[in-house]
Design an enzyme around this catalytic site. Structure first.
Site, mmCIF file in Angstrom:
data_model
loop_
_atom_site.group_PDB
_atom_site.id
_atom_site.type_symbol
_atom_site.label_atom_id
_atom_site.label_comp_id
_atom_site.label_asym_id
_atom_site.label_seq_id
_atom_site.Cartn_x
_atom_site.Cartn_y
_atom_site.Cartn_z
ATOM 1 N N ARG A 1 -10.910 0.110 14.387
ATOM 2 C CA ARG A 1 -10.677 0.912 13.195
ATOM 3 C C ARG A 1 -11.542 0.301 12.099
ATOM 4 N NH1 ARG A 1 -4.525 1.246 10.974
ATOM 5 N NH2 ARG A 1 -5.172 -0.801 10.260
ATOM 6 N N MET B 1 12.299 24.707 1.618
ATOM 7 C CA MET B 1 11.367 23.913 0.814
ATOM 8 C C MET B 1 12.105 23.019 -0.189
ATOM 9 S SD MET B 1 8.261 25.126 -1.680
ATOM 10 C CE MET B 1 7.359 25.975 -0.404
ATOM 11 N N TYR C 1 17.333 30.241 6.345
ATOM 12 C CA TYR C 1 16.276 31.061 6.958
ATOM 13 C C TYR C 1 16.483 31.212 8.463
ATOM 14 C CZ TYR C 1 13.373 30.816 2.734
ATOM 15 O OH TYR C 1 12.877 30.939 1.461
ATOM 16 N N LYS D 1 0.844 -1.208 0.000
ATOM 17 C CA LYS D 1 0.000 0.000 0.000
ATOM 18 C C LYS D 1 0.872 1.248 0.000
ATOM 19 C CE LYS D 1 -0.142 -0.323 5.019
ATOM 20 N NZ LYS D 1 -0.865 -0.833 6.181
HETATM 21 C C1 PLP Z 1 -0.017 -1.774 6.781
HETATM 22 C C2 PLP Z 1 -0.566 -3.062 7.208
HETATM 23 C C3 PLP Z 1 0.286 -4.161 7.392
HETATM 24 C C4 PLP Z 1 1.788 -4.047 7.361
HETATM 25 O O1 PLP Z 1 2.228 -3.550 8.617
HETATM 26 P P1 PLP Z 1 3.764 -3.265 8.959
HETATM 27 O O2 PLP Z 1 3.741 -2.805 10.361
HETATM 28 O O3 PLP Z 1 4.226 -2.216 8.018
HETATM 29 O O4 PLP Z 1 4.501 -4.539 8.779
HETATM 30 C C5 PLP Z 1 -0.303 -5.388 7.664
HETATM 31 N N1 PLP Z 1 -1.645 -5.505 7.782
HETATM 32 C C6 PLP Z 1 -2.490 -4.468 7.637
HETATM 33 C C7 PLP Z 1 -3.946 -4.678 7.797
HETATM 34 C C8 PLP Z 1 -1.978 -3.208 7.367
HETATM 35 O O5 PLP Z 1 -2.811 -2.171 7.256
#
Ligand code: PLP
Length: 347
Positions: free
Chosen positions: A134, A298, A250, A40
């Site tokens: 969540r 920046m 800055y 992701k």
């Molecule tokens: C992001 C995520 C992971 C991976 O977690 P890490 O701590 O980066 O290893 C696994 N499962 C779910 C549901 C996640 O959202």
């Protein structure tokens, strides 16, 4: 005439061997379970389109993204059945995309189960909430006929604090095991990167590392196993000599106490190198540390070049970005450090 593409003064170098090695190590540590991969957020900022083929080459056969747009961006690189979308379907459009492509939705609520079944359904994953509050189905909802009629590949839950020594881990594991008794499914999955280090009871059939694949070290048990993968580099735009008393950047936060040679580097907070690096950051050159002087702007930082007199305008230096140490110095989490790296980096 074909226009030549300008070169970026920022490059994010990916150590492919380290990435593949980290996956293999996490797969081994997962024991009889198989390690998947969370890709992701564009593979935590490294670039999902380059990361996915490397992980597939290493042997990875299960991938997770958060958004449907992220799935669409990589679906041509893998067997769609091996890709799951953690956020689940929000609209009928999402559910239809899943039906048409074969990408698995992770069902997180009764609402999503209804959307999925109405769109035609089929193989999906199910997220059960065991303490995160969540996304995920409540344990008491598992007996709902909607959930019972799902065709579940992987039954997931997600650990709240796998990197901490807390009784919550045991409690979540117990609830996840209860959930596994309550609904039919093919595979169980609980552990993220740090969860893998909690031991066999947490592995189920499939683990879901993200951070550790990309060089993050969430807990000391993984410190000796995980190698750095992402190395940002940036070009020196200008070199100058400072006289005693001259200030840098800055708000003149740095004043030269000696005459010194400094370089303006094309890296700034717009690239994710946030102002918290002021007085903390450094670039690396042949084993030497070249500290960031003054405030991060920046598009630029200024670094001390006294230790590297051979460096000149146009040279690239590595940004010190070994994640555990960078996290301590910057106050940012290792996750943030990776996902912050901006669009101006050539990947
Ligand atoms: C992001 C995520 C992971 C991976 O977690 P890490 O701590 O980066 O290893 C696994 N499962 C779910 C549901 C996640 O959202």
């Amino acid at each position: 005439m074909q226009m030549e593409k300008p070169q970026s003064p920022l490059r994010l170098n990916i150590d492919q061997a380290a990435l593949a090695g980290n996956w293999r190590a996490l797969d081994r540590l997962s024991g009889s379970a198989r390690a998947g991969a969370a890709v992701k957020a564009d593979a935590y900022g490294l670039g999902a389109r380059s990361v996915v083929p490397i992980l597939r080459g290493a042997g990875c056969q299960d991938f997770f993204v958060a958004h449907w747009v992220e799935a669409a961006e990589i679906v041509d690189l893998l067997d769609p059945k091996t890709l799951a979308v953690l956020h689940g379907p929000l609209t009928t459009h999402d559910a239809v995309f899943a039906v048409q492509t074969g990408v698995r939705p992770v069902i997180n609520s009764l609402y999503q189960a209804r959307l999925w079944l109405d769109a035609g359904g089929g193989l999906c994953d199910l997220m059960v909430d065991t303490g995160m509050s969540r996304l995920g189905i409540d344990l008491k909802e598992l007996s709902d006929p909607l959930i019972q009629s799902l065709e579940i590949d992987t039954l997931l839950s997600h650990l709240v604090a796998a990197e901490d020594d807390t009784p919550l881990n045991e409690q979540q594991k117990a609830l996840w095991l209860d959930a596994r008794q309550a609904v039919r499914h093919q595979r169980g999955s609980l552990a993220n990167s740090a969860g893998i280090a909690l031991g066999a009871g947490y592995h189920g059939d499939l683990t879901r590392p993200g951070l550790a694949l990309y060089g993050g070290v969430p807990c000391s048990a993984l410190a000796s196993t995980i190698q750095q993968v992402a190395r940002p580099t940036a070009a020196i735009l200008q070199v100058r000599e400072l006289e005693v008393g001259q200030t840098v950047g800055y708000n003149h936060l740095f004043t030269a106490a000696r005459s010194m040679r400094v370089g303006a580097v094309a890296l700034g907070y717009a690239d994710g190198f946030l102002r918290c690096w002021t007085g903390q950051g450094a670039c690396l050159w042949q084993g030497k540390r070249l500290p960031v002087l003054g405030r991060v702007s920046m598009d630029m930082v200024v670094i001390d070049l006294d230790e590297a007199p051979e460096l000149a305008e146009g040279d690239y230096v590595e940004v010190a970005y070994a994640l555990p140490e960078a996290s301590v110095r910057s106050g940012l989490s290792q996750y943030e450090l990776l996902t912050l790296l901006g669009q101006r980096f050539e990947r």
